[in-house]
Scaffold this motif. Structure first.
Motif, mmCIF file in Angstrom:
data_model
loop_
_atom_site.group_PDB
_atom_site.id
_atom_site.type_symbol
_atom_site.label_atom_id
_atom_site.label_comp_id
_atom_site.label_asym_id
_atom_site.label_seq_id
_atom_site.Cartn_x
_atom_site.Cartn_y
_atom_site.Cartn_z
ATOM 1 N N ASP A 230 0.815 -1.217 0.000
ATOM 2 C CA ASP A 230 0.000 0.000 0.000
ATOM 3 C C ASP A 230 0.849 1.267 0.000
ATOM 4 O OD1 ASP A 230 -2.266 -1.536 -0.002
ATOM 5 O OD2 ASP A 230 -2.602 -1.417 2.158
ATOM 6 N N ARG A 231 1.873 1.307 0.870
ATOM 7 C CA ARG A 231 2.710 2.498 0.949
ATOM 8 C C ARG A 231 3.532 2.678 -0.330
ATOM 9 N NH1 ARG A 231 7.107 3.689 5.716
ATOM 10 N NH2 ARG A 231 8.104 1.874 4.773
ATOM 11 N N GLU A 232 4.097 1.577 -0.828
ATOM 12 C CA GLU A 232 4.875 1.652 -2.067
ATOM 13 C C GLU A 232 4.003 2.148 -3.215
ATOM 14 O OE1 GLU A 232 8.180 -1.846 -2.193
ATOM 15 O OE2 GLU A 232 6.099 -2.483 -2.163
ATOM 16 N N ARG A 233 2.810 1.604 -3.303
ATOM 17 C CA ARG A 233 1.905 1.961 -4.389
ATOM 18 C C ARG A 233 1.538 3.447 -4.321
ATOM 19 N NH1 ARG A 233 -3.889 1.367 -5.213
ATOM 20 N NH2 ARG A 233 -4.358 0.828 -7.394
ATOM 21 N N HIS A 234 1.261 3.926 -3.114
ATOM 22 C CA HIS A 234 0.896 5.326 -2.955
ATOM 23 C C HIS A 234 2.053 6.246 -3.339
ATOM 24 C CE1 HIS A 234 0.419 9.011 -0.295
ATOM 25 N NE2 HIS A 234 -0.529 9.116 -1.210
ATOM 26 N N ILE A 235 3.238 5.926 -2.865
ATOM 27 C CA ILE A 235 4.408 6.765 -3.150
ATOM 28 C C ILE A 235 4.752 6.722 -4.634
ATOM 29 C CG2 ILE A 235 6.897 6.991 -2.770
ATOM 30 C CD1 ILE A 235 6.397 6.115 0.126
ATOM 31 N N PHE A 236 4.746 5.537 -5.226
ATOM 32 C CA PHE A 236 5.060 5.400 -6.652
ATOM 33 C C PHE A 236 4.068 6.200 -7.497
ATOM 34 C CE2 PHE A 236 4.446 3.367 -10.765
ATOM 35 C CZ PHE A 236 5.746 3.300 -11.247
ATOM 36 N N ALA A 237 2.782 6.058 -7.179
ATOM 37 C CA ALA A 237 1.754 6.760 -7.943
ATOM 38 C C ALA A 237 1.853 8.275 -7.753
ATOM 39 C CB ALA A 237 0.367 6.272 -7.532
ATOM 40 N N ALA A 238 2.083 8.704 -6.522
ATOM 41 C CA ALA A 238 2.169 10.138 -6.235
ATOM 42 C C ALA A 238 3.358 10.782 -6.941
ATOM 43 C CB ALA A 238 2.265 10.357 -4.729
ATOM 44 N N ARG A 239 4.433 10.038 -7.066
ATOM 45 C CA ARG A 239 5.644 10.582 -7.673
ATOM 46 C C ARG A 239 5.681 10.441 -9.189
ATOM 47 N NH1 ARG A 239 8.942 13.924 -6.197
ATOM 48 N NH2 ARG A 239 10.812 12.794 -6.867
ATOM 49 N N ASN A 240 5.036 9.390 -9.734
ATOM 50 C CA ASN A 240 5.210 9.083 -11.147
ATOM 51 C C ASN A 240 3.943 9.079 -11.989
ATOM 52 O OD1 ASN A 240 8.182 8.275 -11.116
ATOM 53 N ND2 ASN A 240 7.357 6.928 -9.537
ATOM 54 N N LEU A 241 2.792 8.958 -11.383
ATOM 55 C CA LEU A 241 1.568 8.821 -12.156
ATOM 56 C C LEU A 241 0.612 9.993 -12.014
ATOM 57 C CD1 LEU A 241 0.795 5.033 -11.528
ATOM 58 C CD2 LEU A 241 2.130 6.068 -13.370
ATOM 59 N N ALA A 242 0.837 10.834 -11.016
ATOM 60 C CA ALA A 242 -0.043 11.984 -10.816
ATOM 61 C C ALA A 242 0.241 13.057 -11.855
ATOM 62 C CB ALA A 242 0.151 12.551 -9.414
ATOM 63 N N GLU A 243 -0.788 13.828 -12.214
ATOM 64 C CA GLU A 243 -0.606 14.908 -13.168
ATOM 65 C C GLU A 243 0.428 15.917 -12.660
ATOM 66 O OE1 GLU A 243 -1.657 15.352 -16.141
ATOM 67 O OE2 GLU A 243 -2.937 13.590 -16.265
ATOM 68 N N GLN A 244 0.361 16.222 -11.357
ATOM 69 C CA GLN A 244 1.363 17.076 -10.721
ATOM 70 C C GLN A 244 2.060 16.248 -9.639
ATOM 71 O OE1 GLN A 244 2.349 20.097 -11.561
ATOM 72 N NE2 GLN A 244 0.869 20.209 -13.232
ATOM 73 N N PRO A 245 3.276 15.754 -9.897
ATOM 74 C CA PRO A 245 3.969 14.885 -8.949
ATOM 75 C C PRO A 245 4.086 15.516 -7.562
ATOM 76 C CG PRO A 245 5.103 14.933 -11.048
ATOM 77 C CD PRO A 245 4.061 16.003 -11.123
ATOM 78 N N VAL A 246 3.866 14.695 -6.557
ATOM 79 C CA VAL A 246 3.988 15.136 -5.166
ATOM 80 C C VAL A 246 5.469 15.188 -4.797
ATOM 81 C CG1 VAL A 246 3.352 14.646 -2.770
ATOM 82 C CG2 VAL A 246 1.772 14.061 -4.629
ATOM 83 N N GLN A 264 14.135 6.130 -1.456
ATOM 84 C CA GLN A 264 14.479 4.701 -1.482
ATOM 85 C C GLN A 264 13.252 3.839 -1.774
ATOM 86 O OE1 GLN A 264 16.230 4.043 2.340
ATOM 87 N NE2 GLN A 264 18.189 5.014 1.817
ATOM 88 N N ILE A 265 12.133 4.176 -1.140
ATOM 89 C CA ILE A 265 10.895 3.411 -1.367
ATOM 90 C C ILE A 265 10.438 3.563 -2.810
ATOM 91 C CG2 ILE A 265 8.450 3.241 -0.757
ATOM 92 C CD1 ILE A 265 9.223 4.106 2.084
ATOM 93 N N GLU A 266 10.520 4.789 -3.324
ATOM 94 C CA GLU A 266 10.132 5.021 -4.714
ATOM 95 C C GLU A 266 11.018 4.228 -5.667
ATOM 96 O OE1 GLU A 266 9.942 8.617 -8.042
ATOM 97 O OE2 GLU A 266 10.742 9.006 -6.038
ATOM 98 N N SER A 267 12.314 4.234 -5.416
ATOM 99 C CA SER A 267 13.249 3.505 -6.270
ATOM 100 C C SER A 267 12.960 2.011 -6.248
ATOM 101 C CB SER A 267 14.692 3.768 -5.811
ATOM 102 O OG SER A 267 15.608 3.017 -6.580
ATOM 103 N N GLY A 268 12.712 1.471 -5.062
ATOM 104 C CA GLY A 268 12.414 0.048 -4.957
ATOM 105 C C GLY A 268 11.119 -0.306 -5.662
ATOM 106 N N ALA A 269 10.106 0.559 -5.530
ATOM 107 C CA ALA A 269 8.826 0.312 -6.182
ATOM 108 C C ALA A 269 8.984 0.355 -7.698
ATOM 109 C CB ALA A 269 7.803 1.349 -5.729
ATOM 110 N N TYR A 270 9.767 1.307 -8.173
ATOM 111 C CA TYR A 270 9.982 1.421 -9.616
ATOM 112 C C TYR A 270 10.625 0.150 -10.173
ATOM 113 C CZ TYR A 270 11.565 3.160 -14.122
ATOM 114 O OH TYR A 270 11.774 3.316 -15.463
ATOM 115 N N LYS A 271 11.607 -0.378 -9.453
ATOM 116 C CA LYS A 271 12.283 -1.599 -9.907
ATOM 117 C C LYS A 271 11.310 -2.772 -9.959
ATOM 118 C CE LYS A 271 16.864 -0.226 -8.221
ATOM 119 N NZ LYS A 271 17.936 -0.498 -7.224
ATOM 120 N N LYS A 272 10.410 -2.852 -8.992
ATOM 121 C CA LYS A 272 9.411 -3.925 -9.001
ATOM 122 C C LYS A 272 8.483 -3.806 -10.203
ATOM 123 C CE LYS A 272 9.171 -4.713 -3.977
ATOM 124 N NZ LYS A 272 8.285 -4.696 -2.787
ATOM 125 N N VAL A 273 8.073 -2.574 -10.491
ATOM 126 C CA VAL A 273 7.178 -2.348 -11.624
ATOM 127 C C VAL A 273 7.886 -2.700 -12.927
ATOM 128 C CG1 VAL A 273 5.940 -0.578 -12.942
ATOM 129 C CG2 VAL A 273 5.787 -0.607 -10.449
#
Length: 307
Positions: A230-246, A264-273
């Motif tokens: 849940d946390r990874e998904r939220h951070i990944f989406a907020a940083r990479n999928l939102a119209e205005q990145p958080v 670090q969490i964003e980087s790990g999530a990106y690698k998983k995706v």
């Protein structure tokens, strides 16, 4: 390099030739594809290629701003089309236009990047992303084609996951004329020669292909997001999928951790995706092996995948 008038004539000639061949109905396309895959029927193969030549010409025309000869661009687009038809499997549920669009773009982009003088001396993933997305990103952010302020350059860099230095470098290279295709034309000089080369409206084939491509990309992103907590998904989406990145700072405040931890969490999530998308592509033979990385799937695609 050919004068823009000659290039426009060449493009019109290719378009006229391609329009001589009718579009196929879904059932006709499926039958021809079966004839090719099951019996290697060359006539069926040729019909599939010819019926989609207008798509190849249309895509090639959109890369004429590179200043490369239009005939060469069309030739590369046709190579991509042929590769697509050779590998097309109608049992996978895709229309040929959807599948071919990826191969055509990949072939033309590779040709442009290899030959365009603006990218000589540094054919990196970042330069590719900037080359094909800088102007479009500027328009989306309301930044006109002019020298950007520091704040605007920083916003563009963040949006495209690039450094400010790379953005400034590509901005400078775009501002340097490379061919007569960029000269002002018209009575008031309010248009460029490139505007005469192609009709920018989408063709029927492009609309069909884009719709199918969006469906596939949405499915890939939706599946990849299930691999995240849940946390990874939220951070990944907020940083990479939102119209205005958080920003990292806002996310760090939200979770009560440091900005470095969020990174670090964003980087790990990106690698998983990335791993998940690649595994899905490899599992489906009809998907091009050079499918764009997850972030290239688009913010709009990602947002819809999360809905």
């Amino acid at each position: 390099m050919a004068h823009y008038g000659e290039s426009a004539d060449v493009l019109r000639t290719f378009t006229a030739q391609a329009n001589r061949y009718p579009m196929l109905l879904p059932e006709q396309e499926a039958q021809l594809a079966r004839d090719w895959t099951e019996r290697q029927d060359r006539r069926a193969f040729d019909k599939l290629v010819r019926s989609h030549m207008r798509l190849a010409v249309k895509v090639a025309g959109k890369y004429a701003r590179s200043g490369l000869p239009v005939a060469d661009l069309v030739s590369e687009a046709n190579i991509g089309l042929v590769k697509a038809v050779q590998r097309f499997d109608p049992t996978r549920g895709f229309r040929l236009a959807t599948y071919a669009l990826w191969w055509i773009r990949a072939e033309v982009q590779s040709f442009v990047l290899h030959n365009w003088s603006l990218l000589k001396g540094g054919n990196t993933a970042t330069l590719k992303r900037l080359f094909f997305n800088l102007r479009q990103t500027q328009r989306k952010l309301g930044i006109h084609d002019r020298v950007m302020s520091d704040a605007e350059a920083a916003l563009v860099a963040q949006t495209l996951s690039a450094s400010i230095e790379d953005v400034r470098e590509m901005e400078h290279r775009f501002a340097t004329p490379v061919s007569s295709l960029n000269v002002a034309v018209g009575e008031d000089g309010d248009h460029e020669a490139i505007d005469l080369l192609a009709d920018e409206t989408e063709s029927v084939e492009e609309r069909l292909a884009e719709k199918g491509e969006l469906t596939v990309r949405r499915a890939l992103m939706k599946d990849a997001l299930t691999q995240l907590g849940d946390r990874e998904r939220h951070i990944f989406a907020a940083r990479n999928l939102a119209e205005q990145p958080v920003t990292l700072e806002r996310l760090a405040q939200h979770y009560g951790v440091s900005k470095e931890r969020i990174r670090q969490i964003e980087s790990g999530a990106y690698k998983k995706v990335v791993r998940r998308v690649r595994s899905q592509v490899e599992a489906v033979p009809t998907l091009p092996p050079n499918l764009p990385p997850p972030l290239a799937l688009g913010r709009r695609t990602g947002a819809m995948a999360m809905a």
